[in-house]
Design a protein around this motif. Structure first.
Motif, PDB file in Angstrom:
ATOM      1  N   ARG A 166       1.221  -1.100   0.068  1.00 30.80           N
ATOM      2  CA  ARG A 166      -0.045   0.345   0.184  1.00 30.80           C
ATOM      3  C   ARG A 166       0.737   1.122  -0.203  1.00 30.80           C
ATOM      4  O   ARG A 166       1.632   1.799   0.714  1.00 30.80           O
ATOM      5  N   THR A 167       1.108   2.114  -1.322  1.00 24.39           N
ATOM      6  CA  THR A 167       1.567   3.645  -1.120  1.00 24.39           C
ATOM      7  C   THR A 167       1.221   4.901  -0.589  1.00 24.39           C
ATOM      8  O   THR A 167      -0.582   4.866  -1.149  1.00 24.39           O
ATOM      9  N   THR A 168       1.386   5.655  -0.320  1.00 24.63           N
ATOM     10  CA  THR A 168       0.439   6.348   0.084  1.00 24.63           C
ATOM     11  C   THR A 168       1.052   7.867  -0.742  1.00 24.63           C
ATOM     12  O   THR A 168       2.218   7.433  -0.762  1.00 24.63           O
ATOM     13  N   ALA A 169       1.550   9.135  -1.048  1.00 24.24           N
ATOM     14  CA  ALA A 169       2.548  10.149  -1.415  1.00 24.24           C
ATOM     15  C   ALA A 169       2.648  10.953  -0.303  1.00 24.24           C
ATOM     16  O   ALA A 169       1.303  11.405   0.493  1.00 24.24           O
ATOM     17  N   TYR A 170       3.465  12.046  -0.074  1.00 26.32           N
ATOM     18  CA  TYR A 170       3.340  13.231   0.593  1.00 26.32           C
ATOM     19  C   TYR A 170       5.412  14.036   0.278  1.00 26.32           C
ATOM     20  O   TYR A 170       5.354  14.181  -0.879  1.00 26.32           O
ATOM     21  N   THR A 171       4.307  15.319   0.522  1.00 20.63           N
ATOM     22  CA  THR A 171       4.894  16.375  -0.396  1.00 20.63           C
ATOM     23  C   THR A 171       5.530  17.049   1.552  1.00 20.63           C
ATOM     24  O   THR A 171       5.538  17.624   2.188  1.00 20.63           O
ATOM     25  N   HIS A 172       6.696  17.900   1.146  1.00 22.15           N
ATOM     26  CA  HIS A 172       6.854  18.775   2.575  1.00 22.15           C
ATOM     27  C   HIS A 172       6.311  19.675   2.906  1.00 22.15           C
ATOM     28  O   HIS A 172       6.680  20.423   3.615  1.00 22.15           O
ATOM     29  N   THR A 173       5.150  20.909   1.980  1.00 21.12           N
ATOM     30  CA  THR A 173       4.555  21.380   2.775  1.00 21.12           C
ATOM     31  C   THR A 173       3.185  21.421   2.779  1.00 21.12           C
ATOM     32  O   THR A 173       3.025  22.435   3.729  1.00 21.12           O
ATOM     33  N   GLU A 174       3.786  19.640   3.872  1.00 22.47           N
ATOM     34  CA  GLU A 174       2.223  19.466   4.329  1.00 22.47           C
ATOM     35  C   GLU A 174       2.321  19.828   5.793  1.00 22.47           C
ATOM     36  O   GLU A 174       3.447  20.132   6.158  1.00 22.47           O
ATOM     37  N   ALA A 175       1.483  19.955   6.768  1.00 21.43           N
ATOM     38  CA  ALA A 175       0.953  20.777   7.970  1.00 21.43           C
ATOM     39  C   ALA A 175       2.510  19.815   8.155  1.00 21.43           C
ATOM     40  O   ALA A 175       2.969  20.871   9.787  1.00 21.43           O
ATOM     41  N   ASP A 176       2.671  18.212   8.885  1.00 18.46           N
ATOM     42  CA  ASP A 176       3.067  17.998   9.349  1.00 18.46           C
ATOM     43  C   ASP A 176       4.332  17.549   9.510  1.00 18.46           C
ATOM     44  O   ASP A 176       4.595  17.130  10.347  1.00 18.46           O
ATOM     45  N   HIS A 177       5.160  18.375   7.454  1.00 22.95           N
ATOM     46  CA  HIS A 177       6.060  18.322   7.869  1.00 22.95           C
ATOM     47  C   HIS A 177       7.063  19.992   8.113  1.00 22.95           C
ATOM     48  O   HIS A 177       8.239  19.586   7.370  1.00 22.95           O
ATOM     49  N   VAL A 178       6.251  20.708   7.333  1.00 21.83           N
ATOM     50  CA  VAL A 178       6.235  22.286   7.414  1.00 21.83           C
ATOM     51  C   VAL A 178       7.654  22.390   8.043  1.00 21.83           C
ATOM     52  O   VAL A 178       8.164  22.418   7.676  1.00 21.83           O
ATOM     53  N   GLN A 179       7.855  21.848   9.187  1.00 21.39           N
ATOM     54  CA  GLN A 179       9.202  22.388  10.876  1.00 21.39           C
ATOM     55  C   GLN A 179       9.696  21.465  10.304  1.00 21.39           C
ATOM     56  O   GLN A 179      10.858  21.951  10.433  1.00 21.39           O
ATOM     57  N   TYR A 180      10.456  20.656   9.415  1.00 26.29           N
ATOM     58  CA  TYR A 180      11.452  19.858   9.006  1.00 26.29           C
ATOM     59  C   TYR A 180      11.702  20.293   7.549  1.00 26.29           C
ATOM     60  O   TYR A 180      13.177  19.681   6.949  1.00 26.29           O
ATOM     61  N   SER A 181      11.085  21.203   6.577  1.00 26.41           N
ATOM     62  CA  SER A 181      11.170  21.827   5.613  1.00 26.41           C
ATOM     63  C   SER A 181      11.330  20.475   4.654  1.00 26.41           C
ATOM     64  O   SER A 181      10.375  19.586   4.790  1.00 26.41           O
ATOM     65  N   ASN A 182      12.598  20.153   3.308  1.00 29.64           N
ATOM     66  CA  ASN A 182      12.139  19.770   2.949  1.00 29.64           C
ATOM     67  C   ASN A 182      13.864  18.542   3.386  1.00 29.64           C
ATOM     68  O   ASN A 182      14.489  18.038   2.246  1.00 29.64           O
ATOM     69  N   ARG A 183      13.499  18.107   4.636  1.00 27.98           N
ATOM     70  CA  ARG A 183      14.694  17.619   5.030  1.00 27.98           C
ATOM     71  C   ARG A 183      13.588  16.491   5.867  1.00 27.98           C
ATOM     72  O   ARG A 183      13.007  15.548   6.305  1.00 27.98           O
ATOM     73  N   ASN A 184      15.037  14.770   5.390  1.00 22.89           N
ATOM     74  CA  ASN A 184      14.453  13.752   5.827  1.00 22.89           C
ATOM     75  C   ASN A 184      14.964  13.271   6.992  1.00 22.89           C
ATOM     76  O   ASN A 184      15.829  14.035   7.840  1.00 22.89           O
ATOM     77  N   ALA A 185      14.295  12.475   7.332  1.00 22.23           N
ATOM     78  CA  ALA A 185      15.148  11.954   8.907  1.00 22.23           C
ATOM     79  C   ALA A 185      16.411  11.350   9.040  1.00 22.23           C
ATOM     80  O   ALA A 185      16.830  11.271  10.217  1.00 22.23           O
ATOM     81  N   LEU A 186      17.514  11.189   8.090  1.00 23.45           N
ATOM     82  CA  LEU A 186      18.593  11.222   7.766  1.00 23.45           C
ATOM     83  C   LEU A 186      19.774  12.651   8.082  1.00 23.45           C
ATOM     84  O   LEU A 186      20.659  12.419   8.437  1.00 23.45           O
ATOM     85  N   GLY A 187      18.699  13.469   7.696  1.00 25.67           N
ATOM     86  CA  GLY A 187      19.464  14.899   7.796  1.00 25.67           C
ATOM     87  C   GLY A 187      19.730  15.446   5.869  1.00 25.67           C
ATOM     88  O   GLY A 187      19.891  16.213   5.989  1.00 25.67           O
ATOM     89  N   GLY A 188      19.650  14.578   5.626  1.00 23.85           N
ATOM     90  CA  GLY A 188      19.718  14.834   3.972  1.00 23.85           C
ATOM     91  C   GLY A 188      18.071  15.142   3.190  1.00 23.85           C
ATOM     92  O   GLY A 188      17.664  15.837   4.080  1.00 23.85           O
ATOM     93  N   ARG A 189      18.407  15.883   1.793  1.00 25.30           N
ATOM     94  CA  ARG A 189      17.567  16.732   1.252  1.00 25.30           C
ATOM     95  C   ARG A 189      16.401  15.706   0.601  1.00 25.30           C
ATOM     96  O   ARG A 189      16.778  14.404   0.243  1.00 25.30           O
ATOM     97  N   LEU A 190      15.111  15.683   0.716  1.00 31.73           N
ATOM     98  CA  LEU A 190      13.790  14.955  -0.050  1.00 31.73           C
ATOM     99  C   LEU A 190      14.270  14.984  -0.818  1.00 31.73           C
ATOM    100  O   LEU A 190      14.505  16.501  -1.796  1.00 31.73           O
ATOM    101  N   ARG A 191      14.775  14.106  -2.843  1.00 30.39           N
ATOM    102  CA  ARG A 191      14.087  14.731  -3.777  1.00 30.39           C
ATOM    103  C   ARG A 191      13.110  13.441  -4.295  1.00 30.39           C
ATOM    104  O   ARG A 191      12.869  12.314  -3.101  1.00 30.39           O
ATOM    105  N   ALA A 192      12.499  14.192  -5.482  1.00 25.63           N
ATOM    106  CA  ALA A 192      11.722  13.501  -6.050  1.00 25.63           C
ATOM    107  C   ALA A 192      11.954  12.808  -7.197  1.00 25.63           C
ATOM    108  O   ALA A 192      13.697  12.877  -8.435  1.00 25.63           O
ATOM    109  N   ALA A 193      10.885  10.915  -7.193  1.00 26.08           N
ATOM    110  CA  ALA A 193      11.914  10.882  -7.992  1.00 26.08           C
ATOM    111  C   ALA A 193      11.483  10.895  -9.506  1.00 26.08           C
ATOM    112  O   ALA A 193      10.768  11.357  -9.781  1.00 26.08           O
ATOM    113  N   THR A 194      13.156  10.180 -10.958  1.00 28.64           N
ATOM    114  CA  THR A 194      12.726  10.812 -12.259  1.00 28.64           C
ATOM    115  C   THR A 194      11.873   9.840 -12.695  1.00 28.64           C
ATOM    116  O   THR A 194      11.385   8.205 -12.215  1.00 28.64           O
TER     117      THR A 194
END
Length: 249
Positions: free
Chosen positions: A52-80
């Motif tokens: 089961r897959t869902t989708a998210y983006t860094h501008t959602e309310a529960d992710h805004v405080q983390y900006s575009n950073r992931n849990a490992l400290g790197g940048r979130l990237r969209a797949a090509t």
């Protein structure tokens, strides 16, 4: 009198700013009172899974405080866009085994990750100006796919687990987690925009595991973050305490 009034106004403003910062960061009290999602038994480990897959983006309310950073400290990237299709058979592994060797055995079967990241030839058409006007020119370039970010329960898909969506050929790597994913057989795919996120919605997707992450490394990262219940649940699962993890609310 004016100075006293200014001091009162300044104190009120500072108090308001402080309250705003605390509410936006999400305090421990708020997360402590929030219930975890219903626990699901882990899926069987295999080279191919339907998830089961869902989708998210860094501008959602529960992710805004983390900006575009992931849990490992790197940048979130969209797949090509993906470049290749799956071409080998699945091999199931026992669902009740907690041994890290299961992950390693699964990762060694089938095609390698590097084979899907080899630059592929792609034709690119563009218009150029000439003395006689505009001319269409087609050239061949080498394109290497971008691995997208994915969030999941790290006890089911450890950080670093890399997989491919068979429907699109896109490649994702688990580098994030989330409250709603703890104890669930769901993978959340990062999208670069709200439009792409909404278009994806919720889908049951067949995936091909190209490389499993290391459970030991995930546990090491999570152990210092157990002040949050969703992380505590992942730690319990990684430690083999599944009954305790299931009972955690």
């Amino acid at each position: 009198m004016r100075r006293a009034q200014l001091r009162i106004l300044l104190s009120a403003a500072l108090a308001a700013i402080g309250a705003l910062l605390l509410s936006s960061c999400g305090t421990t009290t708020t997360t402590a009172s929030r219930r975890l999602p219903a626990y699901e038994a882990p899926m069987a480990k295999s080279d191919f899974q339907t998830v089961r897959t869902t989708a998210y983006t860094h501008t959602e309310a529960d992710h805004v405080q983390y900006s575009n950073r992931n849990a490992l400290g790197g940048r979130l990237r969209a797949a090509t866009a993906g470049l290749r299709r799956a071409a080998y058979a699945a091999r199931a592994l026992p669902a009740d085994s907690d041994s890290a060797s299961d992950y390693r055995r699964a990762s060694l079967s089938g095609a390698s990750l590097d084979s899907y990241l080899t630059p592929q030839k792609k034709k690119v058409t563009r218009w150029v100006r000439t003395k006689r006007g505009r001319k269409k020119v087609t050239t061949t370039v080498l394109v290497r796919p971008t691995i997208g970010s994915a969030a999941a329960d790290w006890s089911r898909w450890p950080a670093g687990t890399t997989f491919r969506l068979l429907s699109t050929g896109q490649i994702y790597k688990v580098d994030d987690y989330g409250w709603a994913l703890s104890g669930r057989n769901t993978i959340d795919l990062y999208m670069g925009s709200r439009g792409d996120m909404n278009t994806w919605g919720v889908r049951s997707e067949p995936i091909q595991i190209l490389r499993w992450g290391a459970p030991e490394a995930s546990l090491q990262v999570l152990q210092g973050r157990q002040g949050y219940k969703h992380i505590r649940r992942m730690v319990l699962q990684l430690e083999g305490q599944h009954a305790t993890a299931a009972a955690l609310e």
